[in-house]
Design a protein around this motif. Sequence first.
Motif, PDB file in Angstrom:
ATOM      1  N   ALA A  55     -11.714   7.296  -0.171  1.00 33.92           N
ATOM      2  CA  ALA A  55     -10.416   6.755   0.232  1.00 33.92           C
ATOM      3  C   ALA A  55     -10.539   5.316   0.711  1.00 33.92           C
ATOM      4  O   ALA A  55      -9.671   4.473   0.421  1.00 33.92           O
ATOM      5  CB  ALA A  55      -9.825   7.630   1.334  1.00 33.92           C
ATOM      6  N   LEU A  61       0.836  -1.199   0.000  1.00 36.30           N
ATOM      7  CA  LEU A  61       0.000   0.000   0.000  1.00 36.30           C
ATOM      8  C   LEU A  61       0.866   1.242   0.000  1.00 36.30           C
ATOM      9  O   LEU A  61       1.938   1.254   0.608  1.00 36.30           O
ATOM     10  CB  LEU A  61      -0.901   0.023   1.245  1.00 36.30           C
ATOM     11  CG  LEU A  61      -1.801  -1.191   1.474  1.00 36.30           C
ATOM     12  CD1 LEU A  61      -2.509  -1.059   2.817  1.00 36.30           C
ATOM     13  CD2 LEU A  61      -2.812  -1.342   0.353  1.00 36.30           C
ATOM     14  N   ALA A  72      -7.199  -1.646  -3.308  1.00 33.63           N
ATOM     15  CA  ALA A  72      -5.788  -1.963  -3.152  1.00 33.63           C
ATOM     16  C   ALA A  72      -5.577  -3.289  -2.440  1.00 33.63           C
ATOM     17  O   ALA A  72      -4.642  -4.035  -2.747  1.00 33.63           O
ATOM     18  CB  ALA A  72      -5.094  -0.849  -2.370  1.00 33.63           C
ATOM     19  N   PRO A 100      -3.609   4.902   1.860  1.00 32.44           N
ATOM     20  CA  PRO A 100      -4.305   3.657   2.203  1.00 32.44           C
ATOM     21  C   PRO A 100      -3.691   2.957   3.416  1.00 32.44           C
ATOM     22  O   PRO A 100      -4.407   2.416   4.255  1.00 32.44           O
ATOM     23  CB  PRO A 100      -4.149   2.809   0.930  1.00 32.44           C
ATOM     24  CG  PRO A 100      -3.980   3.795  -0.163  1.00 32.44           C
ATOM     25  CD  PRO A 100      -3.197   4.923   0.444  1.00 32.44           C
ATOM     26  N   ARG A 132     -10.756   3.112  -2.219  1.00 32.89           N
ATOM     27  CA  ARG A 132      -9.433   2.885  -2.790  1.00 32.89           C
ATOM     28  C   ARG A 132      -8.658   1.848  -1.987  1.00 32.89           C
ATOM     29  O   ARG A 132      -7.943   1.013  -2.555  1.00 32.89           O
ATOM     30  CB  ARG A 132      -8.659   4.192  -2.842  1.00 32.89           C
ATOM     31  CG  ARG A 132      -9.254   5.200  -3.807  1.00 32.89           C
ATOM     32  CD  ARG A 132      -8.616   6.557  -3.665  1.00 32.89           C
ATOM     33  NE  ARG A 132      -9.261   7.528  -4.526  1.00 32.89           N
ATOM     34  CZ  ARG A 132      -9.005   8.820  -4.506  1.00 32.89           C
ATOM     35  NH1 ARG A 132      -8.104   9.299  -3.666  1.00 32.89           N
ATOM     36  NH2 ARG A 132      -9.633   9.637  -5.322  1.00 32.89           N
ATOM     37  N   LEU A 133      -8.807   1.902  -0.674  1.00 31.06           N
ATOM     38  CA  LEU A 133      -8.134   0.909   0.167  1.00 31.06           C
ATOM     39  C   LEU A 133      -8.649  -0.485  -0.148  1.00 31.06           C
ATOM     40  O   LEU A 133      -7.862  -1.431  -0.281  1.00 31.06           O
ATOM     41  CB  LEU A 133      -8.355   1.247   1.643  1.00 31.06           C
ATOM     42  CG  LEU A 133      -7.860   0.196   2.650  1.00 31.06           C
ATOM     43  CD1 LEU A 133      -6.368  -0.065   2.499  1.00 31.06           C
ATOM     44  CD2 LEU A 133      -8.190   0.636   4.079  1.00 31.06           C
ATOM     45  N   ARG A 134      -9.962  -0.616  -0.285  1.00 29.14           N
ATOM     46  CA  ARG A 134     -10.521  -1.934  -0.608  1.00 29.14           C
ATOM     47  C   ARG A 134      -9.973  -2.430  -1.947  1.00 29.14           C
ATOM     48  O   ARG A 134      -9.608  -3.608  -2.084  1.00 29.14           O
ATOM     49  CB  ARG A 134     -12.045  -1.860  -0.656  1.00 29.14           C
ATOM     50  CG  ARG A 134     -12.721  -1.781   0.724  1.00 29.14           C
ATOM     51  CD  ARG A 134     -14.221  -1.981   0.570  1.00 29.14           C
ATOM     52  NE  ARG A 134     -14.874  -2.043   1.869  1.00 29.14           N
ATOM     53  CZ  ARG A 134     -15.772  -1.166   2.299  1.00 29.14           C
ATOM     54  NH1 ARG A 134     -16.113  -0.137   1.524  1.00 29.14           N
ATOM     55  NH2 ARG A 134     -16.334  -1.303   3.487  1.00 29.14           N
ATOM     56  N   ASP A 183      -2.988   4.540  -6.195  1.00 27.52           N
ATOM     57  CA  ASP A 183      -2.731   4.460  -4.760  1.00 27.52           C
ATOM     58  C   ASP A 183      -2.178   3.125  -4.298  1.00 27.52           C
ATOM     59  O   ASP A 183      -1.878   2.956  -3.132  1.00 27.52           O
ATOM     60  CB  ASP A 183      -4.026   4.718  -3.984  1.00 27.52           C
ATOM     61  CG  ASP A 183      -4.278   6.203  -3.818  1.00 27.52           C
ATOM     62  OD1 ASP A 183      -3.345   6.969  -4.075  1.00 27.52           O
ATOM     63  OD2 ASP A 183      -5.395   6.582  -3.459  1.00 27.52           O
ATOM     64  N   ALA A 184      -2.087   2.136  -5.162  1.00 28.47           N
ATOM     65  CA  ALA A 184      -1.663   0.829  -4.691  1.00 28.47           C
ATOM     66  C   ALA A 184      -0.765   0.162  -5.708  1.00 28.47           C
ATOM     67  O   ALA A 184      -0.692   0.554  -6.864  1.00 28.47           O
ATOM     68  CB  ALA A 184      -2.885  -0.053  -4.438  1.00 28.47           C
TER      69      ALA A 184
END
Length: 423
Positions: A393, A309, A400, A313, A396-398, A366-367
Amino acid sequence: MTTAMPATPVPPEGSLAGLTVGVTADRRRDELEALLRRRGAKIVSAPALRIVPIDDDSVVREATDACLAHPLDYVIATTGVGWRGWISAAEGWGTGARLVDACRAATVVSRGPKATGAIRASGLRESYAPASEAVDEMLEWLLEQELDGRRIAIQEHGAPLPDFTAALRERGAEVVEVPVYRWGPAVDPDAVRRLVESTVRGEVHALPFTSAPAIEAFLATADEIGRREQVLDVLRTDVLAACIGPVCARPLLAEGVPCVWPERGRLGALVRTLDQELPARHRQECTFEGGRLLLQGGVVSGTSGTVHLTPLPAAILRALAERPGTVLSRAELLRRAWPTDTPAAAVAPPPASSAAADAASAFASDAVSVTGAASATASAAPRPADEHAVEAAVGRLRAALGPYAALIRTVTKRGYRLAVDAE
């Protein structure tokens, strides 16, 4: 900041995988960075200063001639690189053997292990070396000797020692200063500024230092861009300051910054200290429906592979992981994951119809893929004025997290939680 759990496995890419280390050293920088990379660390390289040979060789030569003009009573070696440079220069002038003989007839004082190693490599033996490696302890020992009329040569360590030499002269000693090299400004000052900013934003997990002047130069750069207090604040809390030894640590200790250092002032020992301290601060092992999961810095590793990450993230995941299973509101995530001192800027959430496209775009920016290496540090994410930006955001984390996306659970009208059990 999380704490390592017992029997936590090492990430497959190395014990420091997912962790970012800022390197400010110039001399032996490549060696230090190679040691850290072997353990999986991501490096931000920004030498804060550099060793500059004295432009005019005549200055060093005149000092050497002065040392040879009359017998010396004391010779002081402050650094290994400086001592070797002095002897090497004298050999080039054809006076190396005479200089070594002059030093052999005197009392040789060494500031620390590196200087001692250089002294012995030149065929000499030191008579005294302070246990603390501190210049002031060396001065204290010298002032206990009879100095009136004595001749003392001092190999300087990158900067003059005015208080040291003044104290010796006040006792009647004749002092010959030998300036073999000087500390010069950074070759790339912008890189140092970027490292300062990354440190303030929490994108750096540790700053190892190999000299006190490097610390002072780094803090001076922070001061120039109005970040000194923020840098000191994060060094007192989240960012590990690791020094080659207690003398190196003095500028930080004077500012109330806790430091760690190895028992022996060697690069390998410094890296081992980082290897012990950093995972203990940032590694956590959890269990979830799919098995066991290791979280460390910007790395998530489990049975479905390893995901890297980028900073934002990773900051959101870290905030959730610090309280596993607990629901964090959008406002709480906003407070914990975004920098506190960046300009406020509204980040509008994407339209519902473009959510999939946004997630794909976010994944690209982002990842890094499951098999890829950690990406370059991203620019500062401005703190959004709208809490709905947190939704984007988290999306985006999910994206990634890929195979681990289900770890992030939405709790309607309340926030988000990490669906794991801490061990």
